[in-house]
Design an enzyme around this catalytic site. Structure first.
Site, mmCIF file in Angstrom:
data_model
loop_
_atom_site.group_PDB
_atom_site.id
_atom_site.type_symbol
_atom_site.label_atom_id
_atom_site.label_comp_id
_atom_site.label_asym_id
_atom_site.label_seq_id
_atom_site.Cartn_x
_atom_site.Cartn_y
_atom_site.Cartn_z
ATOM 1 N N ASP A 65 -54.595 -20.988 20.021
ATOM 2 C CA ASP A 65 -55.184 -20.590 21.302
ATOM 3 C C ASP A 65 -54.506 -19.290 21.737
ATOM 4 O OD1 ASP A 65 -56.534 -20.408 23.662
ATOM 5 O OD2 ASP A 65 -55.414 -22.002 24.682
ATOM 6 N N ASN A 107 -48.576 -26.337 31.613
ATOM 7 C CA ASN A 107 -49.330 -27.585 31.543
ATOM 8 C C ASN A 107 -49.234 -28.298 30.195
ATOM 9 O OD1 ASN A 107 -51.501 -29.453 32.603
ATOM 10 N ND2 ASN A 107 -52.553 -28.603 30.817
ATOM 11 N N ASP A 175 -50.830 -32.206 26.805
ATOM 12 C CA ASP A 175 -50.321 -31.937 28.159
ATOM 13 C C ASP A 175 -48.926 -32.507 28.323
ATOM 14 O OD1 ASP A 175 -52.839 -30.912 28.753
ATOM 15 O OD2 ASP A 175 -52.844 -31.801 30.763
ATOM 16 N N ARG A 203 -47.008 -15.182 35.486
ATOM 17 C CA ARG A 203 -48.378 -15.620 35.748
ATOM 18 C C ARG A 203 -48.369 -17.058 35.219
ATOM 19 N NH1 ARG A 203 -52.534 -17.701 32.121
ATOM 20 N NH2 ARG A 203 -54.558 -17.046 32.877
ATOM 21 N N ASP A 205 -49.825 -20.412 34.084
ATOM 22 C CA ASP A 205 -51.094 -20.779 33.463
ATOM 23 C C ASP A 205 -51.544 -22.187 33.874
ATOM 24 O OD1 ASP A 205 -53.094 -20.280 31.289
ATOM 25 O OD2 ASP A 205 -52.149 -22.040 30.406
ATOM 26 N N LEU A 210 -51.399 -30.390 36.350
ATOM 27 C CA LEU A 210 -50.087 -30.885 35.908
ATOM 28 C C LEU A 210 -49.948 -32.403 35.958
ATOM 29 C CD1 LEU A 210 -47.673 -28.201 37.401
ATOM 30 C CD2 LEU A 210 -48.987 -28.183 35.286
ATOM 31 N N GLU A 212 -51.760 -36.438 36.509
ATOM 32 C CA GLU A 212 -52.965 -37.246 36.315
ATOM 33 C C GLU A 212 -52.815 -38.485 37.200
ATOM 34 O OE1 GLU A 212 -50.770 -36.669 33.627
ATOM 35 O OE2 GLU A 212 -51.749 -34.736 33.360
ATOM 36 N N GLU A 247 -52.671 -19.115 38.141
ATOM 37 C CA GLU A 247 -54.018 -19.194 37.611
ATOM 38 C C GLU A 247 -54.554 -20.555 38.014
ATOM 39 O OE1 GLU A 247 -56.788 -19.381 33.657
ATOM 40 O OE2 GLU A 247 -55.019 -20.596 33.886
HETATM 41 C C1 BGC Z 1 -55.682 -19.236 29.589
HETATM 42 C C2 BGC Z 1 -56.543 -19.374 28.379
HETATM 43 C C3 BGC Z 1 -56.062 -20.580 27.593
HETATM 44 C C4 BGC Z 1 -55.973 -21.825 28.482
HETATM 45 C C5 BGC Z 1 -55.251 -22.928 27.830
HETATM 46 C C6 BGC Z 1 -55.983 -20.511 30.326
HETATM 47 O O1 BGC Z 1 -55.933 -20.574 31.581
HETATM 48 O O2 BGC Z 1 -55.990 -18.103 30.369
HETATM 49 O O3 BGC Z 1 -56.570 -18.238 27.602
HETATM 50 O O4 BGC Z 1 -56.941 -20.837 26.551
HETATM 51 O O5 BGC Z 1 -55.279 -21.528 29.661
HETATM 52 O O6 BGC Z 1 -53.902 -22.601 27.717
#
Ligand code: BGC
Length: 548
Positions: A65, A107, A175, A203, A205, A210, A212, A247
């Protein structure tokens, strides 16, 4: 510990540039971008006028990924160089006055992470409880599947553990279990490690997922906010001046909760606004922009939105209605290959069909609507994409530096380069590259450098309060940005055709609108409505000068 140079709330006046080490510049000649290459190109980034860099994940990873599957949180991916290369990069960036934030993937990990490998092997290992296991894969069934094109469940059976593990993204990204205090502590150790090296923040992600809980959609839970507060308190205490950018791809009322009372994230990406900018310009109406910004609750004074047009992911359509999504697909994803999950995997210039005026207008909005703009590498030179590459790789192709071999990205044999460079005739690297853009005075790159400078000269754009001005002209978005004594007036025409707008500016009677670019002084604002005509996809930025 290296000193972090700081001034109060620096992130509010920043312009961010998002960059992938892998894609930017290859300094070692092996076909893969690296920290040496990126360091060499720092003057280019600084020259653009941006003040901060956001680095995509650069940690050891199987790259299933693109690095968001982290195998080791405390090292550099060997493809990208050594820790010393990273440290050198950071020193050089700071010397050039650039802040650097990195991705913090909280996460999930890669299934190749040692923690997960131990966890699956031994149920008594302390790492077993780092992850979320169940015998019953129907648990938490109300949680949506985010990567809906490839995943059919948020659970994957692990034959070695004899149980299912929970994952919100790919099946190879288990996770982490935030109910386990050891996981929380581990993540704070990661934070200390990198901020200790002098990074200026993260940043963060995929924040909403986080925790459940049964009977919920497992997003934005109170426990998640509690951890965010803990993370923030830790950063404030041990790394003052470092910034946390969330994010959280959520609806407005859920996103703003990640600012907390100024005690969670300093910044959140404005996901609700982004697709509506594209909708507004295609429909030629201000409403989608005005409506969404008016719906966003006030944020705490120390906080700031992060605005963006594109990033390394698909143009996400998760936070729009079904009708709006259909509209976006119809207008912007005419070829089914352009779609992925709930979004569109295209770059900015192809999305706008290379319409320079429309792209400039989008930047006028990006640079003046509330928040700190975040640019995506390559968009400043109008790079195209490659929808024939898998996943979101088509918007992550090598940066185009020149018309030389591999677009000047790498000296390696072209077949060794990690991704094909763009050779689509419209966006071919022969013409679309930094060298050509620098040479042409009228290039988008040079235009962008100027407009960023103009924004940076007016703190009302970064710190001011935006107030929309009511009027009758459907395609015109007009607003003031006010900060202390400074009042800016911004008028954007979303239409392909000339428009006029009649504005009640009586609150500024006696002021003179002065154009921010050429300095032209417009007629003094009087008692009657102020009438302005604008050309197709044109905009004005005025500073309202008080008499005397
Ligand atoms: C990132 C993606 C990523 C995903 C899983 C997202 O928020 O921006 O590029 O695939 O998280 O980690």
């Amino acid at each position: 510990m290296p000193l972090r140079q700081e001034y109060h709330e620096w992130y509010k006046d920043a312009v961010f540039y998002e960059v992938s080490v892998r894609s930017f510049h290859d300094g070692s000649g092996n076909g893969i971008g690296d920290f040496k290459g990126l360091t060499d190109k720092l003057p280019y980034i600084a020259d653009l006028g941006v003040t901060a860099i956001w680095l995509l994940p650069f940690y050891p990873s199987p790259l299933r990924d693109d690095g968001y599957d982290i195998a080791d949180y405390f090292a550099i991916h060997p493809d990208y160089g050594t820790m010393a290369d990273f440290e050198q990069f950071l020193i050089r960036a700071h010397e050039l006055g650039l802040k650097v934030v990195a991705d913090l993937v909280v996460n999930h990990t890669s299934s190749e992470n040692r923690w997960f490998q131990e966890a699956r092997r031994d149920p008594h290992s302390p790492y077993h409880d780092y992850y979320v296991w169940s015998d019953d894969p129907s648990r938490f069934s109300e949680a949506r599947i985010i990567f809906c094109d490839t995943e059919t469940s948020n659970w994957t059976y692990d034959p070695m553990a004899g149980k299912h593990y929970w994952h919100r993204f790919y099946g190879h990204q288990p996770d982490l279990n935030y109910d386990n205090p050891a996981v929380q502590e581990e993540m704070l150790r990661v934070v200390d490690f990198w901020l200790g090296k002098g990074l200026d923040g993260f940043r963060v992600d995929a924040v909403p997922y986080l925790f459940e809980r049964d009977g919920t959609n497992c997003e934005n839970l109170p426990e998640t906010h509690e951890f965010c507060r803990k993370l923030r308190a830790h950063v404030d205490l041990y790394h003052p001046g470092a910034v946390l950018l969330a994010e959280a791809n959520q609806w407005p009322h859920d996103v703003v909760k990640y600012f907390g009372d100024g005690d969670e994230f300093h910044m959140c990406f404005n996901f609700p606004l982004m697709p509506r900018l594209y909708m507004a310009i295609r429909r030629e109406e201000a409403k989608p922009i005005v409506d969404i910004i008016s719906q966003l609750p006030r944020i705490p004074p120390s906080c700031q939105w992060a605005t963006f047009l594109r990033n390394h992911d698909e143009l996400s359509l998760e936070m729009v209605s079904h009708e709006e999504r259909d509209y976006m697909y119809r207008e912007y994803a005419k070829d089914p290959r352009m779609k992925i999950n709930l979004g569109i995997r295209r770059r900015l210039f192809p999305l706008m069909d290379n319409n320079r005026k429309a792209i400039e207008l989008l930047h006028s909005l990006l640079l003046t609507l509330p928040g700190t703009p975040v640019l995506y590498y390559g968009d400043e030179i109008g790079m195209g994409d490659n929808i024939y590459l898998g996943d979101r790789n088509g918007v992550r192709t090598p940066m185009q530096w020149s018309g030389d071999r591999n677009a000047g990205f790498s000296t390696a044999d072209p077949s060794r380069v990690f991704s094909p460079v763009v050779i689509d005739p419209v966006y071919h690297f022969n013409g679309v590259n930094v060298e050509s853009a620098q040479r042409s005075h009228s290039s988008f790159l040079n235009w962008l450098r100027i407009i960023i400078k103009v924004r940076q000269r007016h703190p009302a754009f970064s710190r001011g309060e935006v107030r929309f001005l009511p009027h009758e002209s459907i395609p015109v978005v007009a607003y003031t940005c006010t900060h202390g004594e400074q009042v800016m007036l911004v008028i954007n025409n979303l239409s392909r055709f000339t428009q006029y707008v009649s504005l009640d500016l009586s609150a500024f009677r006696g002021c003179t609108p002065v154009d921010c670019f050429g300095g032209c002084r417009f007629p003094v604002i009087g008692d009657t409505n102020y009438l302005i005509t604008t050309g197709p996809h044109s905009f004005y930025w005025f500073e309202l000068q008080r008499p005397g």
